[in-house]
Design a protein around this motif. Structure first.
Motif, PDB file in Angstrom:
ATOM      1  N   VAL A  76       6.460  77.791 -41.433  1.00 24.68           N
ATOM      2  CA  VAL A  76       7.359  78.908 -40.803  1.00 24.68           C
ATOM      3  C   VAL A  76       7.193  78.960 -39.152  1.00 24.68           C
ATOM      4  CG1 VAL A  76       8.065  81.259 -40.839  1.00 24.68           C
ATOM      5  CG2 VAL A  76       7.586  80.010 -42.913  1.00 24.68           C
ATOM      6  N   ASP A  77       8.064  79.045 -38.430  1.00 23.74           N
ATOM      7  CA  ASP A  77       7.828  79.236 -36.927  1.00 23.74           C
ATOM      8  C   ASP A  77       8.857  80.481 -36.402  1.00 23.74           C
ATOM      9  OD1 ASP A  77       7.937  79.555 -34.336  1.00 23.74           O
ATOM     10  OD2 ASP A  77       8.079  77.238 -33.833  1.00 23.74           O
ATOM     11  N   PRO A  78       8.149  81.674 -36.332  1.00 15.37           N
ATOM     12  CA  PRO A  78       8.967  83.018 -36.232  1.00 15.37           C
ATOM     13  C   PRO A  78       9.537  83.205 -34.804  1.00 15.37           C
ATOM     14  CG  PRO A  78       6.504  83.197 -35.986  1.00 15.37           C
ATOM     15  CD  PRO A  78       6.773  81.887 -36.101  1.00 15.37           C
ATOM     16  N   GLU A  79       9.410  82.150 -33.993  1.00 12.98           N
ATOM     17  CA  GLU A  79       9.932  82.279 -32.559  1.00 12.98           C
ATOM     18  C   GLU A  79      11.498  81.687 -32.448  1.00 12.98           C
ATOM     19  OE1 GLU A  79       8.564  83.131 -29.499  1.00 12.98           O
ATOM     20  OE2 GLU A  79       6.728  84.105 -30.543  1.00 12.98           O
ATOM     21  N   PRO A  80      11.921  80.602 -32.767  1.00  9.94           N
ATOM     22  CA  PRO A  80      13.231  79.987 -32.462  1.00  9.94           C
ATOM     23  C   PRO A  80      14.298  80.738 -33.009  1.00  9.94           C
ATOM     24  CG  PRO A  80      11.595  78.388 -33.146  1.00  9.94           C
ATOM     25  CD  PRO A  80      11.064  79.704 -33.602  1.00  9.94           C
ATOM     26  N   ILE A  81      15.350  80.711 -32.455  1.00 12.05           N
ATOM     27  CA  ILE A  81      16.545  80.973 -33.181  1.00 12.05           C
ATOM     28  C   ILE A  81      17.232  80.177 -34.071  1.00 12.05           C
ATOM     29  CG2 ILE A  81      17.431  82.780 -31.256  1.00 12.05           C
ATOM     30  CD1 ILE A  81      19.424  80.648 -30.077  1.00 12.05           C
ATOM     31  N   TYR A  82      16.615  78.949 -33.849  1.00  9.35           N
ATOM     32  CA  TYR A  82      16.958  77.819 -34.791  1.00  9.35           C
ATOM     33  C   TYR A  82      16.057  76.800 -35.000  1.00  9.35           C
ATOM     34  CZ  TYR A  82      20.309  75.370 -31.744  1.00  9.35           C
ATOM     35  OH  TYR A  82      20.834  74.668 -30.623  1.00  9.35           O
ATOM     36  N   VAL A  83      15.722  75.838 -35.992  1.00 11.15           N
ATOM     37  CA  VAL A  83      14.943  74.753 -35.935  1.00 11.15           C
ATOM     38  C   VAL A  83      15.583  73.503 -36.676  1.00 11.15           C
ATOM     39  CG1 VAL A  83      12.695  74.006 -36.874  1.00 11.15           C
ATOM     40  CG2 VAL A  83      12.912  76.204 -35.729  1.00 11.15           C
ATOM     41  N   GLY A 100       6.712  71.253 -46.512  1.00  7.79           N
ATOM     42  CA  GLY A 100       6.232  70.273 -45.521  1.00  7.79           C
ATOM     43  C   GLY A 100       7.151  70.449 -44.382  1.00  7.79           C
ATOM     44  N   ARG A 101       8.173  71.148 -44.196  1.00  7.75           N
ATOM     45  CA  ARG A 101       9.285  71.137 -43.060  1.00  7.75           C
ATOM     46  C   ARG A 101       8.808  72.677 -42.400  1.00  7.75           C
ATOM     47  NH1 ARG A 101      12.812  67.333 -43.377  1.00  7.75           N
ATOM     48  NH2 ARG A 101      13.391  66.405 -45.052  1.00  7.75           N
ATOM     49  N   ARG A 102       9.297  72.180 -41.072  1.00 10.81           N
ATOM     50  CA  ARG A 102       9.165  73.443 -39.878  1.00 10.81           C
ATOM     51  C   ARG A 102      10.472  74.116 -40.074  1.00 10.81           C
ATOM     52  NH1 ARG A 102      10.708  73.275 -34.377  1.00 10.81           N
ATOM     53  NH2 ARG A 102       9.982  75.028 -33.149  1.00 10.81           N
ATOM     54  N   VAL A 103      10.324  75.498 -40.284  1.00 11.21           N
ATOM     55  CA  VAL A 103      11.686  76.285 -40.269  1.00 11.21           C
ATOM     56  C   VAL A 103      11.550  77.488 -39.808  1.00 11.21           C
ATOM     57  CG1 VAL A 103      11.972  75.189 -42.853  1.00 11.21           C
ATOM     58  CG2 VAL A 103      11.007  77.331 -42.550  1.00 11.21           C
ATOM     59  N   THR A 104      12.520  78.165 -39.547  1.00 10.57           N
ATOM     60  CA  THR A 104      12.374  79.799 -39.165  1.00 10.57           C
ATOM     61  C   THR A 104      13.611  80.494 -40.180  1.00 10.57           C
ATOM     62  OG1 THR A 104      12.641  81.126 -37.211  1.00 10.57           O
ATOM     63  CG2 THR A 104      14.614  79.599 -37.372  1.00 10.57           C
ATOM     64  N   THR A 105      13.536  81.907 -39.820  1.00 15.75           N
ATOM     65  CA  THR A 105      14.408  82.698 -40.647  1.00 15.75           C
ATOM     66  C   THR A 105      14.374  84.048 -39.791  1.00 15.75           C
ATOM     67  OG1 THR A 105      15.094  83.744 -42.648  1.00 15.75           O
ATOM     68  CG2 THR A 105      12.744  83.717 -41.982  1.00 15.75           C
ATOM     69  N   HIS A 106      14.799  85.006 -40.351  1.00 23.30           N
ATOM     70  CA  HIS A 106      14.961  86.580 -39.623  1.00 23.30           C
ATOM     71  C   HIS A 106      13.806  86.712 -39.389  1.00 23.30           C
ATOM     72  CE1 HIS A 106      15.455  90.398 -38.780  1.00 23.30           C
ATOM     73  NE2 HIS A 106      16.912  90.482 -38.974  1.00 23.30           N
ATOM     74  N   TRP A 107      13.426  87.214 -38.297  1.00 21.39           N
ATOM     75  CA  TRP A 107      12.003  87.502 -37.849  1.00 21.39           C
ATOM     76  C   TRP A 107      11.273  88.654 -38.799  1.00 21.39           C
ATOM     77  CZ3 TRP A 107      10.966  92.748 -37.290  1.00 21.39           C
ATOM     78  CH2 TRP A 107      11.723  93.608 -36.868  1.00 21.39           C
ATOM     79  N   ALA A 108      11.973  89.393 -39.446  1.00 16.20           N
ATOM     80  CA  ALA A 108      11.563  90.352 -40.282  1.00 16.20           C
ATOM     81  C   ALA A 108      10.973  89.758 -41.540  1.00 16.20           C
ATOM     82  CB  ALA A 108      12.558  91.547 -40.847  1.00 16.20           C
ATOM     83  N   GLY A 141      14.628  67.020 -39.080  1.00 17.42           N
ATOM     84  CA  GLY A 141      15.227  65.937 -39.960  1.00 17.42           C
ATOM     85  C   GLY A 141      16.472  66.521 -40.334  1.00 17.42           C
ATOM     86  N   HIS A 142      17.001  66.392 -41.556  1.00 18.60           N
ATOM     87  CA  HIS A 142      18.107  66.688 -42.036  1.00 18.60           C
ATOM     88  C   HIS A 142      18.491  68.257 -42.581  1.00 18.60           C
ATOM     89  CE1 HIS A 142      16.432  66.639 -46.131  1.00 18.60           C
ATOM     90  NE2 HIS A 142      17.758  67.199 -46.535  1.00 18.60           N
ATOM     91  N   VAL A 143      17.449  68.976 -42.182  1.00 11.84           N
ATOM     92  CA  VAL A 143      17.138  70.443 -42.603  1.00 11.84           C
ATOM     93  C   VAL A 143      17.518  71.067 -41.177  1.00 11.84           C
ATOM     94  CG1 VAL A 143      16.088  72.186 -43.759  1.00 11.84           C
ATOM     95  CG2 VAL A 143      15.943  69.847 -44.569  1.00 11.84           C
ATOM     96  N   ALA A 144      18.280  72.036 -41.144  1.00 12.56           N
ATOM     97  CA  ALA A 144      18.352  72.905 -40.180  1.00 12.56           C
ATOM     98  C   ALA A 144      18.323  74.292 -40.547  1.00 12.56           C
ATOM     99  CB  ALA A 144      19.828  72.767 -39.229  1.00 12.56           C
ATOM    100  N   THR A 145      17.497  75.125 -39.886  1.00 13.26           N
ATOM    101  CA  THR A 145      17.455  76.649 -40.194  1.00 13.26           C
ATOM    102  C   THR A 145      17.560  77.439 -39.150  1.00 13.26           C
ATOM    103  OG1 THR A 145      15.014  76.564 -40.229  1.00 13.26           O
ATOM    104  CG2 THR A 145      15.940  76.264 -42.622  1.00 13.26           C
ATOM    105  N   SER A 146      18.173  78.788 -39.534  1.00 17.96           N
ATOM    106  CA  SER A 146      18.399  79.720 -38.265  1.00 17.96           C
ATOM    107  C   SER A 146      17.919  81.080 -38.584  1.00 17.96           C
ATOM    108  CB  SER A 146      19.739  79.776 -37.893  1.00 17.96           C
ATOM    109  OG  SER A 146      20.672  80.437 -38.994  1.00 17.96           O
ATOM    110  N   ALA A 147      17.716  81.680 -37.415  1.00 13.12           N
ATOM    111  CA  ALA A 147      17.117  83.296 -37.572  1.00 13.12           C
ATOM    112  C   ALA A 147      18.217  84.145 -38.087  1.00 13.12           C
ATOM    113  CB  ALA A 147      16.602  83.576 -36.204  1.00 13.12           C
TER     114      ALA A 147
END
Length: 319
Positions: A141-148, A119-127, A151-157
């Motif tokens: 999953v959002d493939p565009e940003p370098i981090y997202v 239920g969360r918006r996240v990102t990871t390495h584009w590949a 809430g209390h969750v932060a994900t990066s590419a």
């Protein structure tokens, strides 16, 4: 601010930069403002782990012996492809207890496997964005940003974006001056917004196979303020507008209009970051024509107006 404990999860096949990049940021902030962070590392059994590049990392303790941290950081790497079930279970149990949950690169795959990203918006390495979305349909999953941040969750590419995210967290925890000091020490810029694309327009699009289309791609990049209508670009490629639009999309993976939009946005961002030119001048040079047109493009793509973007992401002059 009360001292915050950060726990870095280590495992065989971890990407070394996913660990050391953010760790250097938080360690630098602790040196600047003692008592701010207590950084710990842990592996499943407390033993050394071998990174994907062959470097051996020796953790402070075993995961089961680690106290619950304020920030739980999960790096990525080849070891996330077939994770140890014990690690997944540990994350499933301990992840929900952390006030802040962070992943770098494919660390998001481990968090998703533990059910922590549903239920969360996240990102990871584009590949790996496609794989993450396919294997975990409940994750947005959002493939565009370098981090997202969600809430209390932060994900990066991938890789270095973990440094960008760590700097953003330091700025949030302490202030911009501390984050800038750490960024200067690491010789990086405190300027990349989370919703900056993982790739430039040229890298995000494939390079066209046919020479006339490749030349058009280069011309767009070199002349963002030029006449970039489909008709004009088609004439440059010596194709009909309809044939050009179809061929461009087939060979680059995006429409001419989308490519032009990304090039102009990227050019404007660089001008705002690197030059003292006024907003109106930047708008003209980037092909927007008017400041209002550029403002609409920035708000739509980056969620902020050009003036605010410049204020936040242009490096302050060194003293």
């Amino acid at each position: 601010m009360a001292q915050r404990t950060l726990l870095f999860v280590l495992f065989d096949g971890v990407q070394s930069l996913d660990v050391t990049g953010p760790l250097e940021v938080f360690a630098g902030a602790e040196k600047h403002t003692p008592g701010t962070y207590r950084v710990r590392t842990a592996s499943l059994d407390g033993g050394p782990v071998r990174t994907s590049c062959g470097l051996t990392l020796v953790p402070d303790e075993a995961l089961d012996a680690a106290a619950d941290p304020h920030t739980l950081l999960v790096p990525g790497g080849e070891g996330t492809r077939v994770p140890d079930p014990r690690l997944t279970e540990w994350l499933r149990t301990h992840g929900p207890r952390a006030p802040r949950l962070v992943s770098v690169c494919t660390g998001a795959v481990l968090l998703a496997a533990a059910g922590l990203l549903d239920g969360r918006r996240v990102t990871t390495h584009w590949a790996y964005c496609g794989t993450l979305a396919r294997d975990h349909p409940a994750v947005l999953v959002d493939p565009e940003p370098i981090y997202v941040r969600d809430g209390h969750v932060a994900t990066s590419a991938g890789v270095t974006s973990g440094i960008d995210l760590a700097l953003a967290l330091v700025e949030e925890d302490l202030d911009r001056d501390v984050a800038l000091t750490v960024a200067r020490h690491l010789v990086v810029f405190l300027r990349r917004p989370g919703n900056q694309a993982q790739f430039s327009a040229q890298l995000a699009a494939q390079t066209a196979q046919r020479a006339p289309l490749r030349e058009v791609q280069s011309w767009i990049t070199e002349h963002p303020a030029g006449d970039l209508t489909v008709e004009s670009l088609a004439a440059r490629a010596r194709l009909s507008p309809r044939h050009f639009a179809r061929a461009f999309r087939e060979e680059t993976g995006m429409t001419p209009g989308r490519y032009v939009d990304r090039v102009r946005l990227e050019h404007a961002r660089r001008q705002l970051e690197d030059t003292p030119d006024g907003i109106e001048e930047v708008a003209r040079a980037s092909g927007y024509g008017t400041p209002e047109a550029m403002r609409r493009a920035f708000v739509k793509a980056l969620g902020t107006a050009p003036a605010e973007y410049r204020r936040r992401f242009r490096p302050a002059p060194a003293h």
